[in-house]
Design a protein around this motif. Structure first.
Motif, PDB file in Angstrom:
ATOM      1  N   GLY A 338       9.926  -1.196   6.502  1.00 51.45           N
ATOM      2  CA  GLY A 338      10.564  -1.346   5.192  1.00 51.45           C
ATOM      3  C   GLY A 338      10.487  -0.139   4.280  1.00 51.45           C
ATOM      4  N   VAL A 339       9.958   0.976   4.742  1.00 48.73           N
ATOM      5  CA  VAL A 339       9.906   2.187   3.904  1.00 48.73           C
ATOM      6  C   VAL A 339      11.325   2.741   3.733  1.00 48.73           C
ATOM      7  N   VAL A 340      11.617   3.241   2.528  1.00 44.47           N
ATOM      8  CA  VAL A 340      12.928   3.863   2.296  1.00 44.47           C
ATOM      9  C   VAL A 340      12.735   5.264   1.725  1.00 44.47           C
ATOM     10  N   LEU A 341      13.394   6.248   2.328  1.00 50.38           N
ATOM     11  CA  LEU A 341      13.383   7.613   1.795  1.00 50.38           C
ATOM     12  C   LEU A 341      14.780   7.919   1.283  1.00 50.38           C
ATOM     13  N   HIS A 342      14.885   8.165  -0.027  1.00 52.31           N
ATOM     14  CA  HIS A 342      16.198   8.453  -0.585  1.00 52.31           C
ATOM     15  C   HIS A 342      16.547   9.936  -0.458  1.00 52.31           C
ATOM     16  N   SER A 343      17.776  10.269  -0.850  1.00 53.13           N
ATOM     17  CA  SER A 343      18.313  11.619  -0.664  1.00 53.13           C
ATOM     18  C   SER A 343      17.411  12.712  -1.182  1.00 53.13           C
ATOM     19  N   HIS A 344      17.351  13.792  -0.457  1.00 50.84           N
ATOM     20  CA  HIS A 344      16.625  15.005  -0.860  1.00 50.84           C
ATOM     21  C   HIS A 344      15.136  14.770  -1.058  1.00 50.84           C
ATOM     22  N   SER A 345      14.617  13.638  -0.615  1.00 48.08           N
ATOM     23  CA  SER A 345      13.159  13.454  -0.720  1.00 48.08           C
ATOM     24  C   SER A 345      12.495  14.119   0.487  1.00 48.08           C
ATOM     25  N   SER A 350       1.870  12.462   5.646  1.00 44.82           N
ATOM     26  CA  SER A 350       1.537  11.313   4.789  1.00 44.82           C
ATOM     27  C   SER A 350       1.601   9.991   5.539  1.00 44.82           C
ATOM     28  N   VAL A 351       0.938   9.013   4.942  1.00 46.18           N
ATOM     29  CA  VAL A 351       0.942   7.657   5.485  1.00 46.18           C
ATOM     30  C   VAL A 351       1.583   6.761   4.430  1.00 46.18           C
ATOM     31  N   LEU A 352       2.756   6.231   4.721  1.00 47.47           N
ATOM     32  CA  LEU A 352       3.439   5.339   3.768  1.00 47.47           C
ATOM     33  C   LEU A 352       3.343   3.920   4.317  1.00 47.47           C
ATOM     34  N   MET A 353       2.779   3.038   3.535  1.00 45.85           N
ATOM     35  CA  MET A 353       2.622   1.651   4.008  1.00 45.85           C
ATOM     36  C   MET A 353       3.874   0.825   3.708  1.00 45.85           C
ATOM     37  N   HIS A 354       3.787  -0.460   4.102  1.00 47.54           N
ATOM     38  CA  HIS A 354       4.943  -1.357   4.035  1.00 47.54           C
ATOM     39  C   HIS A 354       5.704  -1.247   2.716  1.00 47.54           C
ATOM     40  N   GLY A 355       7.012  -1.067   2.814  1.00 48.26           N
ATOM     41  CA  GLY A 355       7.888  -1.214   1.656  1.00 48.26           C
ATOM     42  C   GLY A 355       7.822  -0.105   0.627  1.00 48.26           C
ATOM     43  N   VAL A 356       7.142   1.005   0.930  1.00 50.36           N
ATOM     44  CA  VAL A 356       7.085   2.102  -0.055  1.00 50.36           C
ATOM     45  C   VAL A 356       8.481   2.711  -0.204  1.00 50.36           C
ATOM     46  N   ILE A 369      -0.054   6.153   0.707  1.00 50.21           N
ATOM     47  CA  ILE A 369       0.551   5.350  -0.360  1.00 50.21           C
ATOM     48  C   ILE A 369       0.602   3.895   0.093  1.00 50.21           C
ATOM     49  N   ASP A 370      -0.050   3.035  -0.662  1.00 56.61           N
ATOM     50  CA  ASP A 370      -0.206   1.631  -0.261  1.00 56.61           C
ATOM     51  C   ASP A 370       1.086   0.850  -0.516  1.00 56.61           C
ATOM     52  N   LYS A 371       1.069  -0.342   0.024  1.00 55.45           N
ATOM     53  CA  LYS A 371       2.209  -1.264   0.059  1.00 55.45           C
ATOM     54  C   LYS A 371       3.067  -1.308  -1.216  1.00 55.45           C
ATOM     55  N   ASN A 372       4.364  -1.251  -1.028  1.00 55.88           N
ATOM     56  CA  ASN A 372       5.356  -1.510  -2.088  1.00 55.88           C
ATOM     57  C   ASN A 372       5.316  -0.561  -3.286  1.00 55.88           C
ATOM     58  N   VAL A 373       4.524   0.521  -3.224  1.00 58.40           N
ATOM     59  CA  VAL A 373       4.515   1.470  -4.351  1.00 58.40           C
ATOM     60  C   VAL A 373       5.878   2.165  -4.399  1.00 58.40           C
ATOM     61  N   VAL A 374       6.364   2.357  -5.629  1.00 59.09           N
ATOM     62  CA  VAL A 374       7.654   3.038  -5.807  1.00 59.09           C
ATOM     63  C   VAL A 374       7.387   4.436  -6.359  1.00 59.09           C
ATOM     64  N   ILE A 375       7.796   5.451  -5.644  1.00 61.12           N
ATOM     65  CA  ILE A 375       7.669   6.827  -6.134  1.00 61.12           C
ATOM     66  C   ILE A 375       9.016   7.179  -6.784  1.00 61.12           C
ATOM     67  N   LYS A 404      -2.190  -0.188  -4.208  1.00 61.65           N
ATOM     68  CA  LYS A 404      -1.093  -1.148  -4.094  1.00 61.65           C
ATOM     69  C   LYS A 404      -0.296  -1.393  -5.372  1.00 61.65           C
ATOM     70  N   ASN A 405      -0.988  -1.593  -6.465  1.00 63.96           N
ATOM     71  CA  ASN A 405      -0.219  -1.969  -7.656  1.00 63.96           C
ATOM     72  C   ASN A 405      -0.087  -0.843  -8.664  1.00 63.96           C
ATOM     73  N   GLU A 406      -0.376   0.381  -8.219  1.00 61.52           N
ATOM     74  CA  GLU A 406      -0.305   1.487  -9.180  1.00 61.52           C
ATOM     75  C   GLU A 406       1.151   1.824  -9.512  1.00 61.52           C
ATOM     76  N   ILE A 407       1.340   2.119 -10.794  1.00 57.07           N
ATOM     77  CA  ILE A 407       2.679   2.511 -11.247  1.00 57.07           C
ATOM     78  C   ILE A 407       2.689   4.035 -11.277  1.00 57.07           C
ATOM     79  N   VAL A 408       3.633   4.615 -10.632  1.00 53.78           N
ATOM     80  CA  VAL A 408       3.720   6.074 -10.613  1.00 53.78           C
ATOM     81  C   VAL A 408       4.835   6.496 -11.562  1.00 53.78           C
ATOM     82  N   GLU A 409       4.457   7.346 -12.504  1.00 46.18           N
ATOM     83  CA  GLU A 409       5.490   7.822 -13.427  1.00 46.18           C
ATOM     84  C   GLU A 409       6.012   9.159 -12.952  1.00 46.18           C
TER      85      GLU A 409
END
Ligand code: ADQ
Length: 410
Positions: A338-345, A350-356, A369-375, A404-409
């Motif tokens: 479920g990881v998604v990498l958008h354009s130009h990223s 790195s280790v990206l967990m579920h849904g990052v 980066i733990d589960k479901n974190v949005v960068i 897991k629940n950290e908000i990244v600004e």
């Protein structure tokens, strides 16, 4: 042979040194290698070895561990096989397990129910392949009360392990010290020690007697390595099983003897990097000794172009089902389901967990980066050390860890 043996997996460890990954899950439930959890390695080793009666002793934050074990490790009970998570039940009073020996002591009823002649007691925190039959055979042939699996490790890590000294023949244990600060190296390799892997095979009656004795000792911490194994050493009934002799069907010379204690975030990170190189030191592609796991039904990974010139791609990486690499780039990384990498990223080492989700133009280097974190779009992680240290956990080895629940600004 296997009907006389019960396998007990100790899966109650708190895993403080893996924080924040263990903030709301038990250490054996920590995801590993995209689709696995740590506990899958020991359970797969036991299942592949034909030991199909297993109890998994859980304690701290065990919800996701219980769910994973009951969902993934359901077996046909027709032949009397099972894998059962057993939560701490406070059978002997209103208290949790004091230590690993107390966890066994409080669950002796499971042993009385089965009456096995021998008990395999394995930890759940390690990445390795091992054929436990070879250890059990040695244990039965030797008539030992307990057999302890051991592996050579660097002397500098002695204070993280049970350190074993053997007789000159290399079989009988003459000293066992739990996490000593003053260990000295082996005669033939002064920079190495012989470390307990935290995997034991006991003659059941000897184990019951020792656990009862330990339970009555008010000065004991009720720890297998610290208190119970030394009792067996004193009575002369403890032998060592040298993991270097273990040969797993389908293994290559290259990954033979691979064992990683992923007790710290740096060790956890390094074990992942062992997976992604072109010639991995730990090879998951061995269908004669599969590592079993379970995850949601997801579509295959997908790589798509975006913005005309941007081709989504991944190199020297492990890419799980459900991943979408959409015009982004991954190198030497683990992309979990479920990881998604958008354009130009750009994601590297790195280790990206579920849904990052990695936003447009974001850069991520040397991070877990733990589960479901949005960068968010344009964010930079692992690029400016001062910035990272002011916002996230950074390991001694310089790896950024986002819980897991950290908000990244941005
Ligand atoms: P540690 O891993 O430090 O050292 P411990 O924290 O007791 O020892 O964990 C051993 C296993 O037992 C782990 O799988 C853990 O999850 C589990 N566990 C711990 N406490 C538990 C409890 N209360 N209930 C159920 N399960 C529990 C051990 C040995 C060392 C050896 C290293 C190898 O003590 O001698 O060298 O493992 O990594």
């Amino acid at each position: 042979m296997t009907t006389r043996i019960l396998a007990i997996v100790l899966a109650g460890g708190e895993g403080k040194r893996l924080m924040p990954l263990t903030a709301d899950r038990a250490k054996p439930a920590v995801p590993f290698g995209g689709i696995y959890r740590l506990v899958d390695f020991v359970l797969s080793n036991l299942a592949n070895g034909g030991f199909l009666r297993m109890v998994v002793l859980t304690q701290y934050k065990s919800h996701s561990l219980d769910r994973h074990v009951s969902r993934t490790w359901r077996m046909s009970t027709m032949l009397g096989n099972y894998v059962t998570p057993v939560p701490a039940q406070q059978r002997l009073g209103p208290r949790w397990f004091a230590g690993s020996a107390d966890a066994l002591f409080q669950n002796l009823n499971l042993i009385y129910d089965e009456l096995p002649e021998h008990c395999i007691v394995f930890g759940a925190d390690h990445i390795y392949r091992m054929d436990p039959r070879q250890m059990v055979d040695q244990h039965i042939d030797s008539g030992a009360d307990v057999t302890v699996a051991a592996i050579r490790q660097p002397l500098s890590l002695a204070d993280q392990f049970g350190v074993i000294e053997t007789d000159p023949a290399g079989r009988r244990i003459v000293a066992f010290r739990e996490k000593p600060k003053d260990a000295i190296g082996l005669p033939d390799a002064p920079d190495q020690i012989y470390a307990s892997m935290g995997n034991y095979v006991f003659r059941t009656q000897a184990m019951i007697d020792a656990l009862r004795e330990d339970a009555l000792d008010p000065s004991s911490r009720h720890d297998l390595g610290g208190d119970v194994i030394p009792m067996f050493v004193k009575s002369g009934g403890a032998e060592v099983y040298d993991f270097a002799h273990n040969l797993v069907p389908g293994s290559t010379e290259r990954d033979r003897g691979y064992w990683r204690d992923v007790g710290t975030l740096d060790a956890y990170y390094d074990a992942h990097m062992d997976l992604v190189s072109a010639q991995p030191v730990f090879n998951l592609y061995n269908d004669r000794w599969p590592i079993y796991t379970g995850h949601d039904p997801l579509p295959p990974a997908k790589f798509v172009h975006e913005d005309g010139d941007r081709v989504g791609h991944a190199l020297d990486s492990m890419v799980s089902p459900g991943v979408i690499v959409s015009g982004g780039t991954a190198r030497r990384s683990i992309l979990s389901p479920g990881v998604v990498l958008h354009s130009h990223s750009q994601v590297e080492d790195s280790v990206l967990m579920h849904g990052v989700k990695i936003g447009r133009g974001a850069v991520v280097r040397r991070a877990i980066i733990d589960k479901n974190v949005v960068i968010p779009d344009g964010a930079r992680i692992g690029v400016d050390a001062d910035y990272d240290r002011s916002r996230f956990a950074v390991t001694r080895g310089g790896v950024v860890v986002i819980g897991k629940n950290e908000i990244v600004e941005r």
